[in-house]
Design an enzyme around this catalytic site. Structure first.
Site, mmCIF file in Angstrom:
data_model
loop_
_atom_site.group_PDB
_atom_site.id
_atom_site.type_symbol
_atom_site.label_atom_id
_atom_site.label_comp_id
_atom_site.label_asym_id
_atom_site.label_seq_id
_atom_site.Cartn_x
_atom_site.Cartn_y
_atom_site.Cartn_z
ATOM 1 N N SER A 1 62.223 97.125 127.900
ATOM 2 C CA SER A 1 62.853 97.481 126.622
ATOM 3 C C SER A 1 62.935 98.997 126.506
ATOM 4 O O SER A 1 61.908 99.683 126.517
ATOM 5 C CB SER A 1 62.043 96.928 125.456
ATOM 6 O OG SER A 1 62.516 97.520 124.254
ATOM 7 N N HIS B 1 66.627 95.622 128.398
ATOM 8 C CA HIS B 1 66.580 95.036 127.053
ATOM 9 C C HIS B 1 66.876 96.135 126.029
ATOM 10 O O HIS B 1 66.204 97.173 125.995
ATOM 11 C CB HIS B 1 65.186 94.444 126.832
ATOM 12 C CG HIS B 1 65.002 93.706 125.552
ATOM 13 N ND1 HIS B 1 65.384 92.387 125.391
ATOM 14 C CD2 HIS B 1 64.453 94.077 124.375
ATOM 15 C CE1 HIS B 1 65.069 91.988 124.167
ATOM 16 N NE2 HIS B 1 64.513 93.002 123.518
ATOM 17 N N ASP C 1 67.247 96.963 122.097
ATOM 18 C CA ASP C 1 66.879 96.494 120.761
ATOM 19 C C ASP C 1 67.748 97.159 119.699
ATOM 20 O O ASP C 1 67.573 98.337 119.392
ATOM 21 C CB ASP C 1 65.402 96.818 120.486
ATOM 22 C CG ASP C 1 64.462 95.920 121.267
ATOM 23 O OD1 ASP C 1 64.615 94.686 121.173
ATOM 24 O OD2 ASP C 1 63.581 96.459 121.969
ATOM 25 N N MET D 1 68.562 97.472 115.893
ATOM 26 C CA MET D 1 67.915 97.212 114.589
ATOM 27 C C MET D 1 68.722 97.888 113.491
ATOM 28 O O MET D 1 69.165 99.025 113.659
ATOM 29 C CB MET D 1 66.497 97.782 114.581
ATOM 30 C CG MET D 1 65.618 97.261 115.706
ATOM 31 S SD MET D 1 63.934 97.885 115.510
ATOM 32 C CE MET D 1 63.197 97.317 117.049
ATOM 33 N N HIS E 1 69.333 92.606 122.214
ATOM 34 C CA HIS E 1 68.558 91.841 121.228
ATOM 35 C C HIS E 1 68.922 92.369 119.852
ATOM 36 O O HIS E 1 68.525 93.474 119.467
ATOM 37 C CB HIS E 1 67.064 92.023 121.532
ATOM 38 C CG HIS E 1 66.153 91.374 120.546
ATOM 39 N ND1 HIS E 1 64.806 91.670 120.466
ATOM 40 C CD2 HIS E 1 66.368 90.426 119.593
ATOM 41 C CE1 HIS E 1 64.248 90.948 119.514
ATOM 42 N NE2 HIS E 1 65.173 90.190 118.960
ATOM 43 N N MET F 1 68.517 92.602 116.141
ATOM 44 C CA MET F 1 67.646 92.367 114.986
ATOM 45 C C MET F 1 68.398 92.906 113.773
ATOM 46 O O MET F 1 68.049 93.949 113.199
ATOM 47 C CB MET F 1 66.303 93.082 115.198
ATOM 48 C CG MET F 1 65.413 92.341 116.180
ATOM 49 S SD MET F 1 64.139 93.397 116.910
ATOM 50 C CE MET F 1 65.115 94.191 118.178
ATOM 51 N N MET G 1 59.793 85.163 119.927
ATOM 52 C CA MET G 1 59.168 86.468 119.679
ATOM 53 C C MET G 1 57.646 86.337 119.726
ATOM 54 O O MET G 1 57.068 85.447 119.100
ATOM 55 C CB MET G 1 59.584 87.018 118.309
ATOM 56 C CG MET G 1 61.035 87.488 118.213
ATOM 57 S SD MET G 1 61.511 88.795 119.389
ATOM 58 C CE MET G 1 60.394 90.132 118.908
ATOM 59 N N ASP H 1 59.101 88.321 124.049
ATOM 60 C CA ASP H 1 59.339 89.740 123.748
ATOM 61 C C ASP H 1 58.280 90.224 122.772
ATOM 62 O O ASP H 1 58.182 89.709 121.650
ATOM 63 C CB ASP H 1 60.748 89.882 123.152
ATOM 64 C CG ASP H 1 61.097 91.307 122.747
ATOM 65 O OD1 ASP H 1 60.360 92.242 123.128
ATOM 66 O OD2 ASP H 1 62.129 91.476 122.062
#
Ligand code: DX5
Ligand code: ZN
Length: 225
Positions: free
Chosen positions: A9, A32, A34, A36, A65, A67, A140, A178
């Site tokens: 990540s 990965h 993330d 957000m 990913h 979020m 998660m 994760d």
């Protein structure tokens, strides 16, 4: 031996040196990413413009990913800009009234693998019937939002439930964990049936991130189903 994937990540990378950081993890399976939005989680990272540059720069494919709220509105755009895999949260999609299987179909149509994520407190049983619509299920192992948290082993029964549901089918669904994945916890997750492992701090805080990826892959492979 079943194949495993190690996806570092970049949340734990130095954002100002992103191209160099990506080059340090060139032996990863996927990187990965993330995303957000400061609404679904109380933290903010980056959006499509940055992810598009990461996709163009990274030597390995992207595992995005999301979020974020309203994944139905945003997720297909990440597939179109070149992410190999795009995962959205069931909790966010349901809050927005999105059709989960329909959104997965849109991601596939845009050329990505479709992923569904569930938070530590979300039961997995309601989603088992949807597995054929997806290419990845992310359980998660921390509350989403921040790197560097401790692995929540209490969610391992959910991983085992998904592995059991996949057993004996010809579905090609990656089972991802994760959060808090280290040399110690990766063995626990693999023992329960995970085959795809996100590791942020463990990789980027290591003196040699590439060697850490190899070490994690070795441990996971020896515990793989
Ligand atoms: C947490 C993120 C994770 C995070 C993992 O919200 O989804 O991908 O980067 O970081 P570590 O491996 O440090 O727990
Ligand atoms: Zn993540």
């Amino acid at each position: 031996m079943a194949s495993v994937r190690i996806n570092p990540s970049i949340l734990a990378a130095d954002f100002a040196r992103m191209a160099d950081e990506l080059a340090r993890i060139a032996n990863a399976d996927l990187v990965h990413v993330d995303v957000m939005d400061n609404h679904f989680v109380p933290n903010l990272t980056f959006g499509p413009q940055m992810v598009e540059r990461i996709a163009a720069t990274s030597p390995v494919p992207l595992d995005v990913h999301l979020m974020i709220d309203e994944p139905g509105r945003w997720a297909p755009g990440y597939a179109r800009l070149g992410a190999a895999s795009v995962t959205f949260h069931a909790e966010a999609a349901e809050a927005a009234g999105d059709d989960l299987a329909g959104l997965a179909g849109a991601l596939r149509a845009a050329g990505a693998r479709a992923g569904l994520a569930i938070n530590p407190g979300t039961p997995v049983e309601p989603y088992l019937d949807l597995l054929p619509a997806f290419d990845q299920l992310l359980v998660m192992t921390v509350e989403p939002g921040f790197g560097g948290q401790s692995f929540i082993a209490d969610v391992m029964p959910k991983v085992a439930t998904v592995r059991a549901a996949l057993q004996g089918t010809d579905l090609d669904v990656w089972l991802q964990v994760d959060g808090g994945v280290t040399r110690d916890t990766i063995a626990i997750a693999a023992d329960h049936g995970a085959d795809t492992f996100v590791a942020g701090s463990a990789v980027f805080r290591a003196a040699d991130p590439a060697a850490e990826i190899d070490a994690l892959r070795e441990i996971a492979s020896s515990h793989a189903h």
